[in-house]
Design an enzyme around this catalytic site. Structure first.
Site, PDB file in Angstrom:
ATOM      1  N   ILE A 136      69.410  77.322 -45.501  1.00 23.39           N
ATOM      2  CA  ILE A 136      68.543  76.360 -44.814  1.00 23.39           C
ATOM      3  C   ILE A 136      67.317  77.054 -44.239  1.00 23.39           C
ATOM      4  O   ILE A 136      66.174  76.636 -44.471  1.00 23.39           O
ATOM      5  CB  ILE A 136      69.330  75.657 -43.676  1.00 23.39           C
ATOM      6  CG1 ILE A 136      70.568  74.961 -44.241  1.00 23.39           C
ATOM      7  CG2 ILE A 136      68.430  74.690 -42.903  1.00 23.39           C
ATOM      8  CD1 ILE A 136      70.292  73.965 -45.354  1.00 23.39           C
ATOM      9  N   LYS A 190      75.030  63.572 -38.635  1.00 21.97           N
ATOM     10  CA  LYS A 190      75.244  64.627 -39.636  1.00 21.97           C
ATOM     11  C   LYS A 190      76.731  64.758 -39.994  1.00 21.97           C
ATOM     12  O   LYS A 190      77.115  64.833 -41.160  1.00 21.97           O
ATOM     13  CB  LYS A 190      74.718  65.945 -39.075  1.00 21.97           C
ATOM     14  CG  LYS A 190      75.128  67.158 -39.813  1.00 21.97           C
ATOM     15  CD  LYS A 190      74.444  67.240 -41.155  1.00 21.97           C
ATOM     16  CE  LYS A 190      75.156  68.217 -42.065  1.00 21.97           C
ATOM     17  NZ  LYS A 190      74.346  68.591 -43.201  1.00 21.97           N
ATOM     18  N   HIS A 194      82.125  47.431 -60.541  1.00 19.99           N
ATOM     19  CA  HIS A 194      82.106  46.461 -59.438  1.00 19.99           C
ATOM     20  C   HIS A 194      80.865  46.750 -58.589  1.00 19.99           C
ATOM     21  O   HIS A 194      80.570  47.912 -58.305  1.00 19.99           O
ATOM     22  CB  HIS A 194      83.387  46.630 -58.598  1.00 19.99           C
ATOM     23  CG  HIS A 194      83.533  45.600 -57.519  1.00 19.99           C
ATOM     24  ND1 HIS A 194      82.741  45.608 -56.385  1.00 19.99           N
ATOM     25  CD2 HIS A 194      84.368  44.550 -57.389  1.00 19.99           C
ATOM     26  CE1 HIS A 194      83.087  44.601 -55.620  1.00 19.99           C
ATOM     27  NE2 HIS A 194      84.074  43.929 -56.208  1.00 19.99           N
ATOM     28  N   CYS A 245      79.902  72.952 -45.991  1.00 17.53           N
ATOM     29  CA  CYS A 245      79.498  71.752 -45.252  1.00 17.53           C
ATOM     30  C   CYS A 245      80.611  70.719 -45.267  1.00 17.53           C
ATOM     31  O   CYS A 245      81.270  70.490 -44.263  1.00 17.53           O
ATOM     32  CB  CYS A 245      78.235  71.182 -45.876  1.00 17.53           C
ATOM     33  SG  CYS A 245      76.988  72.444 -46.154  1.00 17.53           S
TER      34      CYS A 245
END
Ligand code: SAJ
Length: 424
Positions: free
Chosen positions: A14, A205, A243, A259
């Site tokens: 990041i 988050k 569907h 994560c």
């Protein structure tokens, strides 16, 4: 507020893309990491991580003269914390990196600065951990400086694009802090910027990744049911997804990365008595490598002494990240059953995995084997031609644990072929 200079703490998946993106958008960025080998690698013009497009982005940022790679924090107008938040053995958030990053800002914090936490964190971390540390500067958040939480939401493999295009949530400890965050990020964010409070942003988050984890757990459980009931789960999912309000995800060997396999635990930790679904989903996904092992044992027979070529160890396709990877877990479990493995991970052929024999090439992983197991649907594996593989290995049993290959092509090429979730 006007931000000319930004100090970014933590240069992982990041922090580095973020620092480079700010730099290519005209901000002066001091990008720091406490790991000297990361700094050395970057200062030598190399990268310590693989992410598509990152190399040219970092090169562009360095060429602009706006990006300085440093060992330590420097005074700046804004500080962004992008350090890891792993969990400990008890599945509780380990916030030591956030804590020490916040502490390292304290001596440099000035009136009017903005501090943003981007690391995925348990609810209330900004208010109850980061704010009190920063107050040691003698300055008061909300009065003397701005403080916000803004979650990173980028998908590994798509980070460079998603960083710019995704909607960004900015949660301030007060509205002025959220506004200050907005002014900072609007220098490059093209997606919508939505303001809220810090704890809601932390919660958002965690809810996003927990939703994904629970949905994958459901898909994995469907794969077990299909196996038991003689159904091809892939066909069933395909039909169910017609569907208009159903979108079942893909079963596989489990959930990895840093994560989705970690963040739900932060919610369980916050309130264990009211989160049985989230906990169970985690347990289902953590048990999925064992389901793959059971299938392998059923299809290949006793594993003791069997020579198996394993294709893929990363936590998902086309990334080099092995953290929490279910493929690695499957490999270890096969080995514990006595199989003699050689595993090939094209994005990290020289990974250090204690006790696991790695092949440096596809040819090496396939040569002299009795079976082949595909654990990660890397593009280069998807594209393999079964006839070409047949020429590279004496193995004629193939297990596809990620449904990347078309069964008929492999059986036509003379293989006995099995796919996870195909109970037929
Ligand atoms: N997986 C499945 N079946 C699926 C989808 C994924 O088994 O249908 C597995 C993957 O193989 C992998 C794991 O789940 O092992 C997680 O992969 P992912 O692609 O779902 O997510 P990450 O970990 O690469 O990135 C996620 C993203 N979150 C969401 O999509 C809600 C990303 O947007 C976040 O920024 C990132 O977590 C993060 O940093 O938190």
């Amino acid at each position: 507020m006007t931000v000319e200079k930004i100090c970014i703490l933590g240069l992982g998946y990041i922090g580095l893309p973020l620092a480079s993106t700010f730099a290519t958008h005209g901000k002066h960025v001091v990008a720091m990491d406490v790991n000297p080998s990361i700094i050395q690698t970057l200062q030598n013009g190399a990268l310590h991580i693989h992410e598509p497009g990152l190399r040219s982005l970092v090169e562009e940022a360095l060429k602009s003269g706006n990006l300085d790679i440093r060992h330590s924090v420097e005074p700046a107008d804004a500080f962004i914390i992008a350090v890891p938040t792993p969990y400990d053995d008890g599945k509780r958030a380990d916030l030591r990196y956030v804590q020490s990053a916040a502490e390292s800002i304290v001596p440099h914090l000035r009136r009017g600065n903005l501090v943003v936490l981007e690391s995925t964190s348990p609810p209330q971390t900004t208010l109850h951990l980061v704010a009190p540390i920063l107050e040691k500067s003698g300055l008061v958040p909300g009065r003397d400086f701005f403080l916000a939480y803004s979650p990173e939401r980028v998908l590994p493999g798509q980070i460079i694009r998603e960083l710019v295009e995704n909607a960004r949530i900015i949660g301030g400890i007060d509205p002025a802090s959220a506004k200050a965050g907005q002014e900072l990020y609007q220098s490059f964010v093209q997606g919508e910027i939505v303001l809220t409070d810090a704890t809601t942003a932390e919660m958002v988050k965690l809810m996003e990744n927990t939703t994904r984890d629970v949905n994958i757990a459901l898909a994995n459980e469907f794969s077990r049911l299909a196996d038991r009931l003689g159904v091809d789960v892939w066909e069933a999912i395909n039909l169910a997804n017609r569907h208009p309000r159903v979108k079942i995800l893909r079963p596989g060997p489990g959930v990895g990365g840093h994560c989705v396999s970690v963040d739900p635990w932060f919610l369980v930790e916050a309130a264990p008595d009211i989160t049985p679904l989230i906990r169970t989903a985690r347990e289902v996904n953590d048990a999925q490598p064992h389901f793959v092992l059971d299938l392998a044992t059923r299809w290949l027979g006793p594993l003791e002494g069997r020579k198996i070529g394993v294709l893929g160890l990363a936590f998902k396709p086309d990334v080099d990240d092995l953290r929490e990877s279910p493929a690695v877990e499957v490999a270890y479990q096969l080995q514990q059953q006595g199989a003699i493995l050689q595993a090939f991970e094209p994005f990290k052929p020289d990974a250090a995995l204690p006790g696991l024999a790695l092949a440096s090439s596809l040819e090496m992983a396939l040569a002299d084997k009795q079976a082949v197991i595909l654990l990660v649907a890397h593009t280069q594996f998807r594209q393999l031609d079964p006839h070409a593989i047949a020429a590279l290995t004496p193995a004629r049993q193939v297990i596809d644990a990620v449904h990347a290959w078309e069964a008929k092509r492999w059986t036509d090429a003379g293989f006995e072929f099995h796919t996870l979730g195909n109970g037929q």
